[in-house]
Scaffold this active site. Structure first.
Site, PDB file in Angstrom:
ATOM      1  N   ALA A 170       0.859  -1.150   0.000  1.00  0.00           N
ATOM      2  CA  ALA A 170       0.043  -0.066   0.007  1.00  0.00           C
ATOM      3  C   ALA A 170       1.004   1.132   0.122  1.00  0.00           C
ATOM      4  O   ALA A 170       1.957   1.374   0.371  1.00  0.00           O
ATOM      5  CB  ALA A 170      -1.057   0.037   1.225  1.00  0.00           C
ATOM      6  N   CYS A 171       0.336   2.315  -0.426  1.00  0.00           N
ATOM      7  CA  CYS A 171       1.346   3.656  -0.535  1.00  0.00           C
ATOM      8  C   CYS A 171       1.770   4.018   0.779  1.00  0.00           C
ATOM      9  O   CYS A 171       1.155   3.657   1.794  1.00  0.00           O
ATOM     10  CB  CYS A 171       0.436   4.767  -1.218  1.00  0.00           C
ATOM     11  SG  CYS A 171      -0.417   5.839  -0.562  1.00  0.00           S
ATOM     12  N   LEU A 172       2.601   4.788   0.924  1.00  0.00           N
ATOM     13  CA  LEU A 172       3.310   5.134   2.084  1.00  0.00           C
ATOM     14  C   LEU A 172       2.387   6.084   3.046  1.00  0.00           C
ATOM     15  O   LEU A 172       2.584   6.150   4.143  1.00  0.00           O
ATOM     16  CB  LEU A 172       4.691   5.770   1.822  1.00  0.00           C
ATOM     17  CG  LEU A 172       5.852   4.837   1.311  1.00  0.00           C
ATOM     18  CD1 LEU A 172       7.040   5.617   1.048  1.00  0.00           C
ATOM     19  CD2 LEU A 172       6.048   3.726   2.317  1.00  0.00           C
ATOM     20  N   SER A 174      -0.363   5.674   3.828  1.00  0.00           N
ATOM     21  CA  SER A 174      -1.181   4.919   5.028  1.00  0.00           C
ATOM     22  C   SER A 174      -0.383   4.387   6.138  1.00  0.00           C
ATOM     23  O   SER A 174      -0.776   4.088   7.042  1.00  0.00           O
ATOM     24  CB  SER A 174      -1.357   3.346   4.327  1.00  0.00           C
ATOM     25  OG  SER A 174      -0.178   2.632   3.972  1.00  0.00           O
TER      26      SER A 174
END
Length: 268
Positions: A170-172, A174
């Site tokens: 998941a993208c950073l 998050s």
């Protein structure tokens, strides 16, 4: 499962030139593989790389795309100011922004569709970004074919495609508290911390960053191993994480759970 894959190919063959939003993860890899089989050279893989996408993932996307033989573009993107303060709906806003760019590319290149890799299991998760995809008319061929995450992995393994067992990412954003201004130095710190955890044997770990506090999430059954790794290497993992500027390195006893940063920020 093989019939679902055939249905996927049949659907793709109704299209002409397509752009595949390519992250290098298992879902977009199977989609790219199938698009190449169905449409040959009329496929372009595009990886949009804003600062909150780990550079290691961008490099993996390059490598996987090279193996498929599909034309591949990596397009660096500046940080969208609309999500600079990490609002609760950042996933929706990000997807709308990035896929709008892909739609524009499709128009310029006379591509009939922009495709992405949502599978049926994704509908069971909290996915606000999927709303943006529907609004923009982005096609999700794996979802239409009824393919689950397990089936995607089995198909990749069956076809001999490396990375079939790659953990989900998941993208950073998050990893950071919502409603908190994001700077790129903090993103790089989180990325470096998770790279340390991966090298220690925890590639699926999440480092939730709360200022001076690093809160590590792993699957519940991995918590004892993570604690033992820190005990057995007192000058290793914890010291390395502290060297990134954290005063406290903690393990979340509740284990990994999606969206855990949607709660109020922890005061450093």
């Amino acid at each position: 499962m093989l019939q679902k894959y055939q249905d996927l190919l049949d659907n793709l063959r109704t299209m002409q030139r397509v752009i595949v939003a390519f992250s290098g993860g298992v879902d977009s890899t199977l989609l790219l593989y199938a698009a190449r089989e169905a449409l040959g050279d009329e496929v372009l893989a595009v990886t949009l790389a804003p600062p909150y996408v780990p550079q290691a993932e961008v490099q993996e996307a390059r490598q996987v795309a090279d193996l498929t033989g599909v034309r591949h573009l990596v397009v660096d993107q500046p940080f969208p100011e609309v999500i600079r303060n990490n609002p609760p709906d950042h996933c929706y806003l990000c997807k709308h922004h990035l896929f709008s760019l892909l739609k524009g590319m499709a128009t310029d290149l006379r591509a009939s569709e922009v495709l992405e890799g949502t599978n049926v299991d994704d509908l069971d998760d909290y996915r606000p970004g999927f709303k943006a995809l529907k609004e923009l008319g982005i096609k999700s061929p794996l979802l239409r074919a009824g393919l689950s995450k397990i089936e995607v992995r089995v198909l990749l393994r069956t076809f001999g495609i490396d990375g079939w067992d790659k953990p989900a990412k998941a993208c950073l954003l998050s990893r950071l508290p919502v409603d908190t201004r994001v700077d790129e130095a903090e993103l790089r710190r989180v990325e470096a911390g998770e790279a340390l955890l991966a090298r220690a044997g925890f590639p699926s770990a999440r480092l939730r960053s709360h200022g001076a506090i690093a809160r590590i999430e792993v699957a519940v059954n991995e918590i004892p191993a993570l604690i033992m790794a820190s005990i057995e290497q007192p000058e290793g993992l914890e010291v390395a994480l502290r060297s990134l500027g954290y005063r406290h390195v903690t393990v979340d006893l509740a284990g990994y759970r999606m969206g855990s940063m949607n709660a109020l920020p922890i005061t450093p």
